[in-house]
Write a protein that holds these residues in place. Structure first.
Motif, PDB file in Angstrom:
ATOM      1  N   ASP A 141       5.489   6.845   4.964  1.00  0.00           N
ATOM      2  CA  ASP A 141       5.478   8.169   5.618  1.00  0.00           C
ATOM      3  C   ASP A 141       4.233   8.396   6.473  1.00  0.00           C
ATOM      4  O   ASP A 141       3.830   9.539   6.701  1.00  0.00           O
ATOM      5  CB  ASP A 141       5.571   9.326   4.593  1.00  0.00           C
ATOM      6  N   SER A 142       3.578   7.335   6.920  1.00  0.00           N
ATOM      7  CA  SER A 142       2.365   7.531   7.714  1.00  0.00           C
ATOM      8  C   SER A 142       2.676   8.096   9.086  1.00  0.00           C
ATOM      9  O   SER A 142       1.879   8.833   9.663  1.00  0.00           O
ATOM     10  CB  SER A 142       1.602   6.213   7.858  1.00  0.00           C
ATOM     11  N   SER A 174       0.830  -1.195   0.000  1.00  0.00           N
ATOM     12  CA  SER A 174       0.000   0.000   0.000  1.00  0.00           C
ATOM     13  C   SER A 174       0.875   1.260   0.000  1.00  0.00           C
ATOM     14  O   SER A 174       1.508   1.579   1.007  1.00  0.00           O
ATOM     15  CB  SER A 174      -0.901  -0.018   1.236  1.00  0.00           C
ATOM     16  N   PRO A 175       0.906   1.997  -1.121  1.00  0.00           N
ATOM     17  CA  PRO A 175       1.811   3.156  -1.202  1.00  0.00           C
ATOM     18  C   PRO A 175       1.538   4.201  -0.133  1.00  0.00           C
ATOM     19  O   PRO A 175       2.462   4.857   0.349  1.00  0.00           O
ATOM     20  CB  PRO A 175       1.522   3.751  -2.584  1.00  0.00           C
ATOM     21  N   THR A 176       0.275   4.337   0.289  1.00  0.00           N
ATOM     22  CA  THR A 176      -0.034   5.399   1.250  1.00  0.00           C
ATOM     23  C   THR A 176       0.344   5.024   2.679  1.00  0.00           C
ATOM     24  O   THR A 176       0.202   5.834   3.597  1.00  0.00           O
ATOM     25  CB  THR A 176      -1.529   5.776   1.195  1.00  0.00           C
ATOM     26  N   GLU A 177       0.821   3.806   2.880  1.00  0.00           N
ATOM     27  CA  GLU A 177       1.319   3.453   4.207  1.00  0.00           C
ATOM     28  C   GLU A 177       2.644   4.161   4.485  1.00  0.00           C
ATOM     29  O   GLU A 177       3.004   4.427   5.635  1.00  0.00           O
ATOM     30  CB  GLU A 177       1.482   1.926   4.319  1.00  0.00           C
TER      31      GLU A 177
END
Ligand code: ADP
Ligand code: TZD
Length: 569
Positions: A313-314, A308-311
């Protein structure tokens, strides 16, 4: 309602739902019957699928979720409308939170009445209620769309980051009749539901460059790594790189916990001291102190493998993101490491870890070997650990506060995807649902290690375990309450304190009511005997383990997350 009045053969929504699931090799449904889906469950069974009926939908949903985690195929949970749906929704939300693929299929009431809020039986706008908690939510309105609707739900559940999908089936749909040939042609077999997702070569190179410069590298394996079923490559990555590793709780057993590169017994040290950390299918959420603060000590750089790319820098900046499926990403790293240029981690680093491990293991051994009376968490778990050591194939379910925290560190796992626990939410209530799901899916015994409070959430499913004669041994760590059993009502009133249960309850008697076997144990020798016999017999068993009610701490190891009033002593 058929378009083709010439055809003699007809089918309906009920049949098409079952046909669509079977067409995609789904062979089991976990659920609870009632209007409008009772016939769907009957038909599933008649058509050769396994229908496992529960006493509460949440546990059917949890069983489906864990089946999905174990197999990479979506587990199916079937419920009635409104309240049944809502009971199942907790499990769907938990599955989505944990990245487990499942599909919650609920019957729903008449659309035109629900939408005008005219007060139908079990009226609820289920589709919209599901949306915030599901990875995707769909409703099928026409029988000829069942094939594509089920295919869409399957692909949504398993592709990319797995999660829970809601599928709404109005009662009218199930009864809709169409031409059988038309129905057959409308079925869809999902092609390549979990496609490989190859990482970009420059991302791989960036990660390798970072790793090459590391002096104190660490690999952190999460349950995404276990889910990915890339066991051999993950083991090769650890062993060929020589990098110490830490498994998150459900990644235990991906490599045996006794592996010499496991840094579990030096966890605080390695988290604080590592300079480059490779996250493999693990999020930097609360379970990892959000990747910052005291836990993480010296400044460090992260390589993060995730689908999941949006994980990325979370919580903290990630120096080298590696986006793709874990199998492809790990094998790309391995290729780079094998082609040379990657030195072994500093001997000073691995040496320091070994030293800390020895020290901590010696300390733990002396704790484990004490034999207090009444039993405490340690002595009971030592007995369980020694029995389970002889059966690495056994599934372990684990929930509670102290019972979870101690069992996680004391019970070694030897094989992948054998440990199922409270997971990302730290949720209570997964116990019997996961145990049933794991037993049905694997055909192997399950030992569920449960706090007495945790057990209570799903205890009625003991009947389900007995009804299907599942080889599940439930061990209740009975210390008379939530966390412990010693609180008192400060007013001196008749009600007991909020954390306290009936003293000396006999949970073993509960299973006897359904024909299962009960044991009441008060010391490690009795525990060893009971657990050994229970596993050998394969019979549904409950072991009521009497634990010192003063043992354990409030909230287990989460004391820091537990706010308390200034007035508290
Ligand atoms: P843990 O609780 O063990 O730390 P998490 O549930 O927080 O693990 O993290 C699992 C991560 O694994 C999620 O971010 C998810 O996107 C990722 N993931 C799941 N399956 C795969 C896969 N096949 N390939 C890559 N990443 C995956
Ligand atoms: N409700 C839900 C659904 N999940 C929760 N996590 C809680 C309530 C709060 N909670 C915990 O976080 S642990 C726990 C509760 C109620 C039970 C702890 O008691 P136990 O375990 O008897 O299961 P120990 O081993 O005695 O501590």
């Amino acid at each position: 309602m058929t378009n083709n009045t010439q055809s003699s053969e007809q089918t309906d929504g009920f049949h098409l739902v079952i046909d669509a699931l079977k067409h995609n090799d789904i062979d089991t449904i976990f659920g609870l019957v009632g209007i409008p889906i009772t016939d769907l469950a009957r038909l599933a069974q008649a058509e050769g699928m396994r229908f496992i009926g529960f006493r509460h939908e949440q546990h059917a949903g949890n069983a489906a979720a864990i089946a999905g985690y174990m197999t990479q195929k979506p587990g199916i949970c079937l419920t009635v409308s409104a309240p049944g749906f809502l009971n199942g929704l907790t499990a769907l939300a938990n599955a989505t939170t944990n990245c487990f693929p499942m599909i919650l299929i609920s019957g729903s009431s008449e659309r035109e009445i629900v939408d005008l809020q005219q007060g139908d039986y079990e009226e609820m706008d289920q589709l919209n209620a599901a949306k915030p908690y599901a990875k995707a939510s769909y409703r099928i309105n026409k029988a000829e769309d069942i094939g594509i609707g089920v295919a869409r739900a399957i692909r949504a559940a398993v592709s990319g980051r797995p999660g829970g999908v809601y599928l709404d089936l109005p009662a009218q749909l199930l009864a809709q009749v169409i031409d059988a040939e038309h129905g057959r042609k409308s079925l869809v077999k999902v092609v390549d539901p979990v496609p490989r997702q190859i990482p970009a070569p420059d991302s791989v190179q960036r990660a390798l460059d970072l790793l090459k410069g590391a002096k104190k590298p660490l690999i952190l394996l999460g349950k995404g790594a276990a889910y990915a079923q890339a066991d051999a490559d993950i083991r090769a990555l650890v062993e060929e790189s020589g990098i110490p590793y830490l498994p998150m709780s459900m990644a235990k057993g991906l490599l045996p916990d006794t592996h010499e590169q496991s840094a579990s017994a030096a966890r605080s040290y390695v988290l604080a001291e590592a300079d480059v950390v490779v996250l493999v299918g693990a999020r930097l959420n609360w379970l990892l102190a959000h990747g910052k603060g005291k836990t993480w000590g010296v400044p460090k750089q992260f390589i993060q493998i995730d689908i999941s790319p949006t994980e990325i820098d979370s919580n903290v900046a990630i120096a080298a993101p590696l986006i793709g499926d874990i199998g492809s990403c790990v094998s790309a790293l391995l290729t780079g490491i094998r082609s040379g240029g990657h030195g072994k981690p500093d001997a000073a680093w691995t040496g320091a870890i070994a030293e800390r491990k020895d020290k901590n293991l010696t300390k733990m051994a002396s704790l484990l070997n004490q034999n207090p009376s009444p039993m405490n968490f340690h002595s009971a778990l030592r007995a369980i650990r020694d029995v389970l050591k002889t059966r690495p194939d056994i599934n372990v379910v684990n929930e509670g506060a102290n019972t979870l925290d101690f069992a996680r560190s004391i019970i070694d796992m030897y094989e992948p995807r054998k440990r199922f626990d409270s997971g990302t939410w730290g949720i209570m209530g997964i116990g019997m649902g996961y145990a049933i799901g794991a037993a049905v899916t694997s055909g192997k015994p399950v030992v569920a290690i449960e706090g007495d409070s945790a057990f209570g959430f799903s205890g009625m499913e003991l009947e389900t375990i007995c009804r299907y004669e599942l080889p599940v041994v439930t061990i209740v760590f009975n210390n008379n309450g939530v966390y412990r059993g010693t609180d008192v009502n400060p007013t001196g009133g008749k009600d007991v304190a909020p954390t306290v249960f009936v003293k000396n309850a006999r949970y073993d008697k509960m299973i006897e009511a359904f024909g299962g076997v009960g044991y009441h144990v008060t010391n490690p020798e009795e525990m060893t005997k009971a657990l050994t016999e229970a596993i050998a017999s394969g019979k549904p068993t409950l072991i009521n383990a009497v634990i010192d009610e003063t043992a354990g701490t409030e909230s287990g190891r989460l004391t820091n997350l537990n706010p308390s009033t200034a007035g508290k002593k």
